[in-house]
Design an enzyme around this catalytic site. Structure first.
Site, short mmCIF file in Angstrom:
data_model
loop_
_atom_site.label_atom_id
_atom_site.label_comp_id
_atom_site.label_asym_id
_atom_site.label_seq_id
_atom_site.Cartn_x
_atom_site.Cartn_y
_atom_site.Cartn_z
N THR A 13 14.45 3.52 36.26
CA THR A 13 15.76 3.21 35.68
C THR A 13 16.46 2.08 36.42
OG1 THR A 13 15.95 5.54 35.13
CG2 THR A 13 17.97 4.27 35.06
N CYS A 277 9.33 28.50 47.13
CA CYS A 277 10.72 28.31 47.58
C CYS A 277 10.92 26.87 48.01
CB CYS A 277 11.03 29.22 48.76
SG CYS A 277 10.97 30.96 48.35
#
Ligand code: ASP
Length: 339
Positions: A13, A277
Site C-alpha cells: 500500500t 498464543c
C-alpha cells in the site's frame, strides 16, 4: 560523512497512489519519490532507490523474492550504510524473519516498513513510517550504524523483525513483538533501547540463497480429525511440520494423534512445537499433555513466532542436513527465540 541509504520498493500500500480518474490504487513511479515526499530533500542522508519492475501486494510474496532481496542487499552492502525495504504489511513479518536468517553476520540496518494507508492520502501513516525508517537506517554513532539487524519500523516503534507478528488489519499500530522488547521508539527523539539491540558482527556478511519450502503448519483445534492430521503429515516430500499447539505447547493425548505424530517423526519428518498464543513460550513437559510430545521427539519452539518458525525451517532445511537442522532449530540464531 553523510550516511547512504538504499531504498528498495517491493510493493504494498505504501507505494500506491489513487488514480485521479478511476479511483483505483496503483504503484507510483519511484523515480518521482521526492515529488511525493518533499521532506526527503531535507534529509542529510544520501538516498538512492531501486524498485521491483512489478511491485507486488505482499500476499504474493515468495521465497524467490526473498532471494532477490538478499542479492540486492549483498550487491550494495559495501556501498551504503543501511537499507529500507518498502513492503506490504500483510507478510512483512515473514520477509523480515526470512531475511534475518539469510543474512548472517549483519552489521548494518535492514529496516522494513510500509503503511496501512497509501502515501498520497491525507491521513497516510506512510510518510512518517518511511521518513523515520530512513533516519534509523542512516543513524550512526562514531561512524558505525546503531542498528545491525533486520527490523520492522511501524507506527513509532522499531521491532526486531523476526519477533514480530501482524496482529491488526486496520490500526496504524499493526505489529506486535510480544516476546521481545521494542528496539526503539520514535517521539521528538528516536530513543534506542541499546541493551535490546543485536551487537554488530565483526565477521564478513554471509548470505544464504537456498530455501526449502517443503514444510507445513498443522494448527490444532478441539475436534480436529485424524483425516486432517494425517493429510498434513503425509504430504509428499514434506520435511517438517510446525505443530501449532495450545497454551504452553499442549496437544491432545488421544492415542491416534500421538501415534500419527510418532510415525511422522520415525519417517524423519521434523515436528516443531510452536504455541498458538501470541505471547509466552512452549514448555514441553510442564503438563502431561505436552510431555508425551517431548517423549516422542517433538522439538520445542520455545517462544518463537510462527513466522520465524516457518522461515527458520525453510532456511535450515535448504542449507543443512537433518541432524544439523534439528540442532540449530533449538538454538537462537538471529535473536528469534529466547533460549
Ligand atoms: N495488502 C497489502 C500488502 O500487504 C497491505 C499493505 O500494504 O499493508 O501488500
Amino acid at each position: 560523512m553523510k550516511s547512504k541509504v538504499l531504498l528498495i520498493y517491493t510493493g504494498g500500500t505504501i507505494g500506491m497512489m489513487q488514480d485521479a480518474k478511476s479511483g483505483q490504487l496503483k504503484p507510483f513511479d519511484f523515480k518521482h519519490l521526492t515529488e511525493q515526499i518533499p521532506e526527503l530533500n531535507k534529509f542529510d542522508i544520501d538516498l538512492s532507490a531501486v524498485s521491483f519492475d512489478k511491485p507486488i501486494d505482499s500476499s504474493d510474496m515468495q521465497p524467490a523474492i526473498w532471494v532477490e532481496l538478499v542479492k540486492i542487499i549483498e550487491n550494495n552492502y559495501n556501498k551504503v550504510d543501511g537499507f529500507v525495504i518498502l513492503h506490504g504489511s500483510d507478510t512483512m513479518s515473514f520477509t523480515a524473519s526470512a531475511l534475518s536468517f539469510m543474512l548472517e553476520n549483519l552489521n548494518k540496518p535492514v529496516i522494513l516498513t510500509g503503511s496501512q494507508l497509501p502515501i498520497g492520502t491525507i491521513r497516510t501513516d506512510g510518510k512518517e513510517n518511511l521518513i523515520t525508517a530512513i533516519e534509523i537506517a542512516g543513524a550512526k554513532v562514531k561512524d558505525r550504524p546503531i542498528i545491525s539487524e533486520v527490523c520492522i519500523y511501524f507506527e513509532y516503534q522499531l521491532y526486531r523483525g523476526n519477533r514480530t507478528h501482524k496482529f491488526n488489519a486496520e490500526h496504524f499500530q499493526a505489529f506486535q513483538s510480544a516476546n521481545y522488547p521494542v528496539l526503539a521508539e520514535a517521539g521528538v527523539y528516536i530513543k534506542y533501547h541499546h541493551s535490546a539491540l543485536r551487537k554488530p558482527s565483526v565477521k564478513k556478511l554471509k548470505t544464504y540463497t537456498k530455501l526449502n519450502p517443503n514444510i507445513a503448519i498443522l494448527k490444532l483445534f478441539p475436534g480436529i480429525t485424524s483425516a486432517a492430521v494425517n493429510a498434513i503429515l503425509n504430504i509428499k516430500n514434506i520435511k517438517a511440520v510446525i505443530l501449532e499447539t495450545f497454551g504452553s505447547g499442549n496437544a491432545s493425548t488421544e492415542k491416534w494423534f500421538i501415534d500419527a505424530i510418532q510415525k511422522a517423526i520415525d519417517k524423519g519428518i521434523i515436528v516443531f512445537n510452536v504455541t498458538q498464543c501470541n505471547a509466552g513460550a512452549v514448555e514441553q513437559g510442564k503438563y502431561s499433555t505436552s510431555a508425551l510430545l517431548k517423549n516422542i521427539g517433538v522439538i520445542s519452539g520455545g517462544n518463537i513466532t510462527t513466522e520465524a518458525a516457518v522461515t527458520k525451517l525453510m532456511f535450515l532445511l535448504g542449507n543443512f542436513n537433518l541432524i544439523e537442522t534439528e540442532k540449530q532449530l533449538q538454538q537462537d540464531l538471529r535473536g528469534e527465540m529466547t533460549v
